[in-house]
Design a protein around this motif. Sequence first.
Motif: not given
Length: 134
Positions: A65-70, A121
């Motif tokens: 999810a964080n990869c998609f957000e970034a 991060w």
Amino acid sequence: MTYAGLTVAYWTVLVVALLPLGCAWLAKSGAVSKPRREGGYDNHLPREWLARQSGWRARANAAQANCFEAMPFYIGAVIIAHQHSVFQTRLDLLCFVYVVLRLMYILFYVADMATLRSAVWALAFAANIALLFI
């Protein structure tokens, strides 16, 4: 420097786009071959199955999810840097550093190394901001 008509920086966009898929694969690894009735991966309800996971599987899914957000900010920064015709080697190097930091982020997230994960991060976010100012 270009390969197949793309700069290294543009190639890193492809790598960054593949990172969430790697996280998803990791979250599901080993569970795909198990039957659903035994807790194996449920392709009929994949999001519900992932929501019930804990430990490293849940963290791999959170990293996804964080990869998609970034991703949108990174892609935008790479495109903006190219539009401003920045020094290509510097741009390629900064993009490479960003990808390495994001890989470390995923590793630290899955390994439950929260402090290192947060530090990496922040460094990746700083590298992304630097792309806008080079």
